[in-house]
Design a protein around this motif. Structure first.
Motif, mmCIF file in Angstrom:
data_model
loop_
_atom_site.group_PDB
_atom_site.id
_atom_site.type_symbol
_atom_site.label_atom_id
_atom_site.label_comp_id
_atom_site.label_asym_id
_atom_site.label_seq_id
_atom_site.Cartn_x
_atom_site.Cartn_y
_atom_site.Cartn_z
ATOM 1 N N UNK A 1 2.073 -11.973 -10.502
ATOM 2 C CA UNK A 1 1.945 -13.281 -11.149
ATOM 3 C C UNK A 1 2.946 -14.306 -10.613
ATOM 4 N N UNK A 2 4.069 -13.838 -10.038
ATOM 5 C CA UNK A 2 5.154 -14.749 -9.696
ATOM 6 C C UNK A 2 5.169 -15.140 -8.219
ATOM 7 N N UNK A 3 5.310 -14.146 -7.332
ATOM 8 C CA UNK A 3 5.464 -14.443 -5.913
ATOM 9 C C UNK A 3 4.595 -13.533 -5.040
ATOM 10 N N UNK A 4 3.292 -13.645 -5.154
ATOM 11 C CA UNK A 4 2.410 -12.824 -4.315
ATOM 12 C C UNK A 4 2.512 -13.179 -2.841
ATOM 13 N N UNK A 5 3.071 -14.370 -2.558
ATOM 14 C CA UNK A 5 3.152 -14.822 -1.164
ATOM 15 C C UNK A 5 4.103 -13.980 -0.323
ATOM 16 N N UNK A 6 4.980 -13.185 -0.959
ATOM 17 C CA UNK A 6 5.939 -12.373 -0.186
ATOM 18 C C UNK A 6 5.461 -10.936 0.025
ATOM 19 N N UNK A 7 4.195 -10.663 -0.315
ATOM 20 C CA UNK A 7 3.630 -9.320 -0.160
ATOM 21 C C UNK A 7 2.780 -9.246 1.108
ATOM 22 N N UNK A 8 2.939 -8.167 1.867
ATOM 23 C CA UNK A 8 2.267 -8.057 3.163
ATOM 24 C C UNK A 8 2.054 -6.583 3.495
ATOM 25 N N UNK A 9 1.038 -6.301 4.286
ATOM 26 C CA UNK A 9 0.853 -4.961 4.829
ATOM 27 C C UNK A 9 1.718 -4.823 6.079
ATOM 28 N N UNK A 10 2.523 -3.753 6.124
ATOM 29 C CA UNK A 10 3.256 -3.385 7.337
ATOM 30 C C UNK A 10 2.921 -1.936 7.616
ATOM 31 N N UNK A 11 1.723 -1.725 8.177
ATOM 32 C CA UNK A 11 1.190 -0.358 8.322
ATOM 33 C C UNK A 11 1.666 0.282 9.612
ATOM 34 N N UNK A 12 2.425 1.369 9.519
ATOM 35 C CA UNK A 12 2.910 2.047 10.720
ATOM 36 C C UNK A 12 1.898 3.077 11.201
ATOM 37 N N UNK A 13 2.158 3.638 12.362
ATOM 38 C CA UNK A 13 1.371 4.760 12.849
ATOM 39 C C UNK A 13 2.268 5.987 12.805
ATOM 40 N N UNK A 14 1.721 7.092 12.358
ATOM 41 C CA UNK A 14 2.498 8.296 12.092
ATOM 42 C C UNK A 14 2.853 9.060 13.379
ATOM 43 N N UNK A 15 4.129 9.470 13.563
ATOM 44 C CA UNK A 15 5.272 9.250 12.670
ATOM 45 C C UNK A 15 5.989 7.933 13.010
ATOM 46 N N UNK A 16 6.279 7.106 12.003
ATOM 47 C CA UNK A 16 6.873 5.784 12.264
ATOM 48 C C UNK A 16 8.198 5.808 13.014
ATOM 49 N N UNK A 17 8.972 6.906 12.896
ATOM 50 C CA UNK A 17 10.264 6.905 13.588
ATOM 51 C C UNK A 17 10.100 7.074 15.100
ATOM 52 N N UNK A 18 8.879 7.440 15.541
ATOM 53 C CA UNK A 18 8.632 7.589 16.982
ATOM 54 C C UNK A 18 7.553 6.648 17.504
#
Length: 326
Positions: free
Chosen positions: A132-149
Motif C-alpha cells: 500500500x505504501x511504496x510498491x515502486x521499490x519492489x522488483x524481480x532480481x532473479x538469479x540463475x542457480x547457483x547465484x554465487x557462481x
C-alpha cells in the motif's frame, strides 16, 4: 523515492538453496549479511553452505573485507529486514505467501530500501499489488542457480515499479560482477527459464518417442550446442553460422529448414509412463554418482569456464576503449 544510501548490508529472507548461495556471494563481495529463516536448522545449514562455497569464491577472487564472519542470523523477520540496506527475498513460490510478506516488508522498511525477489516465475505486478505504501521499490532480481557462481540476474519491474528502482538494482548487481538482463515486459517464467522450458519440452518429447536415450540426448546437448552456448548466445552464434555472410546469409540459407523443424517440434505430456522413462534413463546415466558428486563436477567445470571467459573478455573491453581513444 530517494536514491538511497550506499548498500553495505543485505537482508536475506529465506535461506534455502538460492538464499544461501546469494549469501555466500554477498559475503565474498565484502558486504555484510543478515539472514532470516524460520526453518529449525536454518542457521547451521546456511553456515555450512557458505563454508563449502568459500573455496570456489576465493578462487574467483574475494573483495577487500570479505569474510564469513560478516554473516549474522536471526529468526526475527522484522529485525533482519530493518537492518538491511537492500533486501533479497527467496521465499516459497506461492503468490499468497509473497503478497503477505511484501505487505509486511512494505510497512516496516524505509521507502528507499529496495525489495528484490528471486522469484523464478511469479510476476512482480502480482506480488507488489499487496503493497500500500511504496510498491515502486519492489522488483524481480532473479538469479540463475547457483547465484554465487552463475553470473546471470534477470531484472523485471512490475506495473508499479519505478525506473529508479530498476536502475539502482541493475547498478547494484552489476557492481557485484553480475550479468544483468532487463525484461521490458513481464512474462511468466521470465526469459532464461522459458528458454530452458522450450528446450526441455523437445528433450522430453524425443525421449518419449524413443528417438534417443536420456544419456545420448544429454550428450548431444552438453557436447554440442551446450559448449557453444557457454561462449555466445543463440543469435550471435547464428551470425557465425552464416559464415562470412553473417546473419543475413544464415537467414537466407536456413530459414526454410529451421521453420520446417518448428512445425514438427513435440508437445509431450508428462504422463507417469513418460516420467518413468526419463527417471530410469537418468539413473542409468548417473550410475553410482551422488548428487554431491554431480554438483562438484558442475561447479569445477563452471569455475574453469568463468575463469576462461574472464581472461578473454577483459582484453576485449580494453581493446574497445583503446579503439575509441584512437
Amino acid at each position: 523515492m530517494t536514491t538511497g544510501k550506499p548498500v553495505r548490508r543485505i537482508a536475506i529472507i529465506g535461506t534455502g538453496a538460492i538464499g544461501a548461495s546469494w549469501t555466500a556471494l554477498f559475503l565474498a563481495k565484502g558486504l555484510e549479511v543478515i539472514a532470516t529463516d524460520i526453518a529449525p536448522d536454518a542457521e547451521a545449514s546456511l553456515k555450512r553452505f557458505v563454508q563449502a562455497a568459500w573455496p570456489a569464491l576465493e578462487r574467483l577472487g574475494l573483495a577487500p573485507g570479505a569474510s564469513q564472519s560478516n554473516l549474522a542470523f536471526t529468526a526475527d523477520l522484522p529485525a533482519a529486514g530493518r537492518a538491511g540496506d537492500f533486501v533479497q527475498e527467496n521465499g516459497p513460490e506461492r503468490i499468497d505467501f509473497k503478497k503477505k510478506l511484501y505487505r509486511e516488508l512494505d510497512e516496516m522498511l524505509p521507502p528507499d530500501v529496495i525489495i528484490a525477489s528471486s522469484s523464478s516465475g511469479l510476476t512482480m505486478s502480482e506480488i507488489q499489488s499487496a503493497c500500500r505504501l511504496h510498491p515502486e521499490r519492489c522488483v524481480i532480481g532473479h538469479p540463475f542457480n547457483p547465484p554465487h557462481l552463475v553470473p546471470l540476474v534477470e531484472i523485471v519491474g512490475g506495473t508499479l515499479t519505478s525506473e529508479a528502482t530498476i536502475q539502482r538494482a541493475a547498478a547494484f548487481y552489476t557492481a557485484l560482477g553480475k550479468q544483468t538482463v532487463r525484461l521490458r515486459k513481464e512474462v511468466p517464467g521470465h526469459v532464461a527459464n522459458r528458454l530452458q522450458a522450450a528446450l526441455a519440452r523437445e528433450v522430453y518429447y524425443l525421449v518419449a518417442e524413443d528417438v534417443v536415450s536420456v544419456a545420448d540426448i544429454d550428450k548431444a546437448l552438453s557436447w554440442g550446442p551446450g559448449l557453444r552456448w557457454g561462449i555466445m548466445g543463440q543469435v550471435l552464434l547464428n551470425h557465425l553460422g552464416g559464415g562470412q555472410g553473417g546473419i543475413e546469409h544464415f537467414f537466407d540459407q536456413f530459414t526454410g529448414p529451421m521453420t520446417a523443424w518448428w512445425k514438427v517440434l513435440g508437445s509431450p505430456e508428462l504422463t507417469p509412463e513418460v516420467r518413468r522413462k526419463l527417471i530410469d534413463g537418468l539413473h542409468a546415466e548417473v550410475g553410482t554418482r551422488t548428487i554431491s558428486d554431480l554438483e562438484a563436477q558442475r561447479d569445477e567445470v563452471l569455475l574453469g569456464l568463468l575463469e576462461l571467459r574472464a581472461r578473454y573478455e577483459t582484453p576485449a573491453v580494453t581493446s574497445q576503449k583503446a579503439d575509441r581513444a584512437a
